[in-house]
Scaffold this motif. Structure first.
Motif, PDB file in Angstrom:
ATOM      1  N   ARG A   1       0.833  -1.213   0.000  1.00 22.70           N
ATOM      2  CA  ARG A   1       0.000   0.000   0.000  1.00 22.70           C
ATOM      3  C   ARG A   1       0.863   1.257   0.000  1.00 22.70           C
ATOM      4  NH1 ARG A   1      -5.134   0.704   3.256  1.00 22.70           N
ATOM      5  NH2 ARG A   1      -5.117  -1.362   2.413  1.00 22.70           N
TER       6      ARG A   1
ATOM      7  N   GLU B   1      -4.823  -4.447  -4.247  1.00 28.61           N
ATOM      8  CA  GLU B   1      -4.500  -3.381  -3.300  1.00 28.61           C
ATOM      9  C   GLU B   1      -5.185  -2.080  -3.688  1.00 28.61           C
ATOM     10  OE1 GLU B   1      -3.356  -1.991   0.143  1.00 28.61           O
ATOM     11  OE2 GLU B   1      -2.880  -4.038  -0.455  1.00 28.61           O
TER      12      GLU B   1
ATOM     13  N   ASP C   1      -8.035  -1.741  -5.227  1.00 29.00           N
ATOM     14  CA  ASP C   1      -9.446  -1.885  -4.851  1.00 29.00           C
ATOM     15  C   ASP C   1      -9.636  -1.644  -3.357  1.00 29.00           C
ATOM     16  OD1 ASP C   1     -10.239  -2.414  -7.454  1.00 29.00           O
ATOM     17  OD2 ASP C   1     -10.220  -4.607  -7.191  1.00 29.00           O
ATOM     18  N   ARG C   2      -8.770  -2.236  -2.532  1.00 26.92           N
ATOM     19  CA  ARG C   2      -8.851  -2.028  -1.071  1.00 26.92           C
ATOM     20  C   ARG C   2      -8.643  -0.554  -0.719  1.00 26.92           C
ATOM     21  NH1 ARG C   2      -6.500  -7.309  -0.500  1.00 26.92           N
ATOM     22  NH2 ARG C   2      -4.424  -6.498  -0.816  1.00 26.92           N
ATOM     23  N   MET C   3      -7.643   0.045  -1.353  1.00 22.33           N
ATOM     24  CA  MET C   3      -7.333   1.443  -1.070  1.00 22.33           C
ATOM     25  C   MET C   3      -8.482   2.358  -1.484  1.00 22.33           C
ATOM     26  SD  MET C   3      -3.335   1.362  -2.238  1.00 22.33           S
ATOM     27  CE  MET C   3      -3.105   3.123  -2.162  1.00 22.33           C
ATOM     28  N   GLU C   4      -9.147   2.017  -2.577  1.00 21.10           N
ATOM     29  CA  GLU C   4     -10.295   2.817  -3.010  1.00 21.10           C
ATOM     30  C   GLU C   4     -11.437   2.694  -1.991  1.00 21.10           C
ATOM     31  OE1 GLU C   4     -12.880   3.717  -7.032  1.00 21.10           O
ATOM     32  OE2 GLU C   4     -12.008   1.717  -6.781  1.00 21.10           O
ATOM     33  N   ARG C   5     -11.693   1.461  -1.535  1.00 26.74           N
ATOM     34  CA  ARG C   5     -12.742   1.258  -0.521  1.00 26.74           C
ATOM     35  C   ARG C   5     -12.433   2.036   0.762  1.00 26.74           C
ATOM     36  NH1 ARG C   5     -12.363  -4.086  -2.321  1.00 26.74           N
ATOM     37  NH2 ARG C   5     -11.153  -4.680  -0.485  1.00 26.74           N
ATOM     38  N   GLU C   6     -11.148   2.148   1.094  1.00 31.73           N
ATOM     39  CA  GLU C   6     -10.740   2.833   2.321  1.00 31.73           C
ATOM     40  C   GLU C   6     -10.553   4.333   2.130  1.00 31.73           C
ATOM     41  OE1 GLU C   6      -7.384   0.761   3.984  1.00 31.73           O
ATOM     42  OE2 GLU C   6      -8.370  -1.176   3.680  1.00 31.73           O
ATOM     43  N   GLY C   7     -10.782   4.826   0.919  1.00 34.54           N
ATOM     44  CA  GLY C   7     -10.704   6.260   0.667  1.00 34.54           C
ATOM     45  C   GLY C   7      -9.306   6.817   0.509  1.00 34.54           C
ATOM     46  N   LEU C   8      -8.323   5.953   0.292  1.00 33.06           N
ATOM     47  CA  LEU C   8      -6.943   6.417   0.114  1.00 33.06           C
ATOM     48  C   LEU C   8      -6.672   6.856  -1.323  1.00 33.06           C
ATOM     49  CD1 LEU C   8      -5.171   3.675   2.246  1.00 33.06           C
ATOM     50  CD2 LEU C   8      -5.745   6.020   2.930  1.00 33.06           C
TER      51      LEU C   8
ATOM     52  N   ALA D   1      -6.721  11.777   2.147  1.00 39.64           N
ATOM     53  CA  ALA D   1      -6.520  10.718   3.155  1.00 39.64           C
ATOM     54  C   ALA D   1      -5.297   9.872   2.801  1.00 39.64           C
ATOM     55  CB  ALA D   1      -7.768   9.841   3.261  1.00 39.64           C
TER      56      ALA D   1
ATOM     57  N   ALA E   1      -2.042   9.366   5.032  1.00 47.64           N
ATOM     58  CA  ALA E   1      -1.532   8.031   5.371  1.00 47.64           C
ATOM     59  C   ALA E   1      -0.039   7.927   5.057  1.00 47.64           C
ATOM     60  CB  ALA E   1      -2.322   6.956   4.622  1.00 47.64           C
TER      61      ALA E   1
END
Length: 185
Positions: free
Chosen positions: A4, A43, A45-52, A74, A78
Motif C-alpha cells: 500500500r 490493493e 481496490d482495497r485502497m479505493e474502498r478505504e478512501g486512500l 486521506a 496516510a
C-alpha cells in the motif's frame, strides 16, 4: 513497508491506471519493492474502498474501460503518517542463490557457478534499465543540477540505491566466481 505504501508513493507522480502502475513499478520501484499486477489491482481496490485513492473511469472503444487512480487527501495523510513511523529493523536477505553458495563445498560447483553467472546477467540487464531511467530523469542535466531543480528527489535517490545494489551484485559475483573457479581447479 507494505505494498500500500509503495503504491501511494508511486501515485505521488500523478494519476495512473493499474497497468501504468504495474509498468511504473517495474521501472521505478522494482529496485526496492516488487508486486504482481494482480497484487496491485487487489490493493488498489482495497485502497479505493478505504478512501486512500479515487478512481475515475475512462471509456474506451474495443478495449475494457480504464480506471485512473489518484491519491486522495486521506492517502497523502496516510503516507505522512507512514513517514513519521520508525521502520525498525532492516529486512533480511532471503536469497536461494546464497543458500546454494553456502553449501557449494559439498557438491558440483558447475551448477552453482552457472547460477551466479545467471544472477550477474540479471544484474547487468537491471543496470541497463536503471541507467536508461537515470538518463531520462536527468534529461541532459548534471546530477547536481537535477537534485537542485527537481520537484521530487526521492525517486532519483531510490534509483541510485537500485544501481548500487546491482553493481554490488556484480562485484560479489565476480569474486564468488573467481573463488569457486580456483576451488575446482
Amino acid at each position: 513497508m507494505t505494498l500500500r505504501n509503495a503504491v501511494m508513493a508511486t501515485l505521488l507522480e500523478g494519476e495512473a491506471s493499474g497497468y501504468d502502475l504495474a509498468k511504473g513499478f517495474n521501472a521505478s520501484v522494482a529496485n526496492f519493492w516488487t508486486a504482481t499486477p494482480q497484487q496491485l489491482y487487489r490493493e488498489l481496490d482495497r485502497m479505493e474502498r478505504e478512501g486512500l485513492v479515487t478512481a475515475r473511469v475512462i471509456r474506451q472503444e474495443r478495449r475494457p474501460d480504464k480506471r485512473l487512480f489518484t491519491l486522495t487527501d486521506a492517502g497523502h495523510d496516510a503516507l505522512r503518517a507512514y513517514l513519521a513511523d520508525p521502520l525498525g529493523r532492516p529486512t533480511a536477505i532471503r536469497d536461494g542463490l546464497l543458500v546454494k553458495v553456502q553449501c557449494a563445498d559439498i557438491g558440483e560447483l558447475t551448477a552453482v557457478r552457472a547460477d551466479i553467472a545467471a544472477r550477474m546477467d540479471w544484474a547487468r540487464a537491471k543496470l541497463t534499465g536503471y541507467e536508461r531511467l537515470r538518463e531520462r530523469l536527468l534529461g541532459g542535466r548534471t546530477e547536481d543540477r537535477y537534485l537542485a531543480e527537481a520537484e521530487r528527489v526521492g525517486p532519483y535517490l531510490t534509483l541510485l540505491r537500485g544501481i548500487s545494489f546491482e553493481q554490488e551484485n556484480l562485484r560479489w559475483g565476480e569474486l564468488a566466481l573467481r573463488v569457486l573457479e580456483a576451488r575446482s581447479s
